[in-house]
Design a protein around this motif. Structure first.
Motif, PDB file in Angstrom:
ATOM      1  N   GLY A 176       0.809  -1.217   0.000  1.00 15.17           N
ATOM      2  CA  GLY A 176       0.000   0.000   0.000  1.00 15.17           C
ATOM      3  C   GLY A 176       0.838   1.262   0.000  1.00 15.17           C
ATOM      4  N   HIS A 218       2.601   1.711  -3.407  1.00 13.24           N
ATOM      5  CA  HIS A 218       1.643   2.143  -4.436  1.00 13.24           C
ATOM      6  C   HIS A 218       1.239   3.593  -4.222  1.00 13.24           C
ATOM      7  N   PHE A 219       1.074   3.993  -2.979  1.00 10.75           N
ATOM      8  CA  PHE A 219       0.720   5.379  -2.702  1.00 10.75           C
ATOM      9  C   PHE A 219       1.849   6.325  -3.099  1.00 10.75           C
ATOM     10  N   THR A 242       1.777   6.538  -6.979  1.00 10.92           N
ATOM     11  CA  THR A 242       0.629   7.093  -7.699  1.00 10.92           C
ATOM     12  C   THR A 242      -0.106   8.195  -6.959  1.00 10.92           C
ATOM     13  N   SER A 243       0.038   8.315  -5.664  1.00 16.39           N
ATOM     14  CA  SER A 243      -0.675   9.285  -4.815  1.00 16.39           C
ATOM     15  C   SER A 243      -2.190   9.102  -4.867  1.00 16.39           C
ATOM     16  N   ARG A 244      -2.639   7.908  -5.115  1.00 17.16           N
ATOM     17  CA  ARG A 244      -4.067   7.608  -5.117  1.00 17.16           C
ATOM     18  C   ARG A 244      -4.388   6.824  -3.852  1.00 17.16           C
ATOM     19  N   ARG A 259      -7.049   3.602  -4.202  1.00 11.47           N
ATOM     20  CA  ARG A 259      -6.414   2.494  -4.914  1.00 11.47           C
ATOM     21  C   ARG A 259      -5.278   1.901  -4.080  1.00 11.47           C
ATOM     22  N   SER A 260      -4.561   2.735  -3.346  1.00  5.62           N
ATOM     23  CA  SER A 260      -3.477   2.238  -2.488  1.00  5.62           C
ATOM     24  C   SER A 260      -4.028   1.365  -1.368  1.00  5.62           C
ATOM     25  N   TYR A 261      -5.185   1.743  -0.842  1.00 12.88           N
ATOM     26  CA  TYR A 261      -5.834   0.915   0.175  1.00 12.88           C
ATOM     27  C   TYR A 261      -6.199  -0.446  -0.416  1.00 12.88           C
ATOM     28  N   VAL A 321      -4.781  -1.954  -2.960  1.00 12.39           N
ATOM     29  CA  VAL A 321      -3.535  -2.685  -3.194  1.00 12.39           C
ATOM     30  C   VAL A 321      -3.007  -3.237  -1.873  1.00 12.39           C
ATOM     31  N   GLY A 322      -3.131  -2.467  -0.800  1.00 11.21           N
ATOM     32  CA  GLY A 322      -2.700  -2.933   0.512  1.00 11.21           C
ATOM     33  C   GLY A 322      -3.518  -4.125   0.971  1.00 11.21           C
TER      34      GLY A 322
END
Length: 110
Positions: free
Chosen positions: A40, A43-44, A47-49, A52-54, A56-57
């Protein structure tokens, strides 16, 4: 937390899985938490999203937990098979030691 019988009660995950007494469960959950955090956060940072990072986590948690669970259980099963083979060999060594069926005795042609 102790029961009346004096035996400690393990932590239960969702009331189903006794984490303390189930082999590989604790390690798998810890690896999953670490994998979740790493996936997570990376990915954050890329991408700073946030949403979506949550996601992916969460996926990282599931994949890392299941991967480490199956790897650990496979190795435990392999170790149990090796132990069983060694115990059987030791038992046979004790049974056949000193007899003509002992495989370590050299067979001589008379």
């Amino acid at each position: 937390m102790t029961e009346e019988g004096g035996k400690g009660q393990g932590m239960k995950l969702l009331g189903i899985l006794d984490v303390q007494n189930t082999p590989c469960a604790r390690e798998s959950l810890l690896y999953g938490a670490g994998g979740s955090l790493a996936a997570g956060l990376l990915h954050f940072l890329a991408t700073s999203r946030v949403r979506r990072s949550y996601d992916v986590g969460a996926a990282g948690f599931i994949l890392t937990t299941l991967g480490s669970w199956f790897y650990c259980r496979y190795n435990r099963a392999k170790l149990r098979i090796q132990q069983r083979i060694i115990q059987e060999g030791m038992k046979n060594k004790v049974i056949y030691e000193g007899t003509k069926l002992d495989p370590t005795q050299k067979k001589t042609e008379d």
